[in-house]
Enzyme design. Structure first.
Site, short mmCIF file in Angstrom:
data_model
loop_
_atom_site.label_atom_id
_atom_site.label_comp_id
_atom_site.label_asym_id
_atom_site.label_seq_id
_atom_site.Cartn_x
_atom_site.Cartn_y
_atom_site.Cartn_z
N ASP A 167 -1.21 19.54 8.04
CA ASP A 167 -1.76 17.44 7.66
C ASP A 167 -0.07 17.64 8.57
O ASP A 167 0.26 16.78 7.74
CB ASP A 167 -1.68 17.16 6.05
CG ASP A 167 -2.24 16.37 6.40
OD1 ASP A 167 -2.75 15.29 7.01
OD2 ASP A 167 -2.02 15.49 4.53
N GLU A 192 -5.50 19.47 11.22
CA GLU A 192 -5.65 18.10 11.36
C GLU A 192 -6.42 17.62 12.19
O GLU A 192 -5.20 17.05 12.61
CB GLU A 192 -5.98 17.60 9.62
CG GLU A 192 -6.78 15.65 9.86
CD GLU A 192 -6.47 16.49 8.03
OE1 GLU A 192 -6.80 15.99 7.38
OE2 GLU A 192 -5.13 14.71 8.01
N ASP A 220 -0.43 15.23 0.55
CA ASP A 220 -0.55 15.93 2.04
C ASP A 220 -0.20 17.83 1.63
O ASP A 220 -0.95 18.12 3.09
CB ASP A 220 1.16 15.95 2.35
CG ASP A 220 2.34 14.46 2.33
OD1 ASP A 220 0.67 13.48 3.69
OD2 ASP A 220 2.83 14.08 2.00
#
Length: 165
Positions: free
Chosen positions: A10, A67, A136
């Site tokens: 991420d 992502e 996160d």
């Protein structure tokens, strides 16, 4: 033999979450946050993130799930996030392949709601992995789990040449 791993990322300039999920059974093996000092120059922060991602790219990582970067209201934020993605892709250039996924798709898969907030994602990660993770780390772990499910659904050949338990 070490388990084969899907590395989930991420990406962000301030706090990049990462997670190792076992390909064989979907277990969360490790996770963390890469947080370069905010006082560093932009290029130093990008180097720090790229180096740290390279460090969690173990020999057992069979694929990396990232992502996808999204546009922000601030053009500067969008550009900087794109720079983080570029730096990480350069760091991965000799590594395994990667899969990118939109945040809405992961949120819908994990929670049933494509607009889920951070708390919902943390709760979904806790339900799936039985551990409390930072937002996160939760995003990274769910990105890795999403990618694992997609690989299994596509009938990906196990890296060892055998089947998945």
């Amino acid at each position: 033999m070490s388990p084969f791993i899907v590395l989930g990322l991420d990406l962000a300039l301030g706090h990049t979450g990462w997670a190792h999920v076992a390909y064989e059974d979907g277990t969360l093996l490790a996770s963390g946050v890469i947080a370069p000092d905010a006082g560093l120059e932009l290029h130093e922060r990008l180097i720090h993130i790229a180096d740290a991602v390279h460090d969690v790219l173990t020999e057992s990582v069979m694929t990396v799930a990232i992502e996808r970067a999204v546009s922000h209201r601030s053009g500067t934020t969008t550009i900087r996030l794109g720079m983080v993605h570029g730096a990480v892709l350069v760091a991965l250039h000799n590594g395994p392949g990667f899969i990118d996924v939109g945040p809405t798709e992961v949120k819908k898969w994990a929670t049933g709601n494509g607009a889920a907030d951070k708390d919902a994602m943390v709760a979904a990660a806790h339900a799936r992995f039985g551990r409390t993770l930072s937002p996160d780390e939760a995003d990274a772990a769910l990105v890795a789990a999403w990618a694992r499910d997609r690989l299994l659904a596509a009938g990906a050949v196990h890296p060892s040449g055998g089947g998945v338990a």
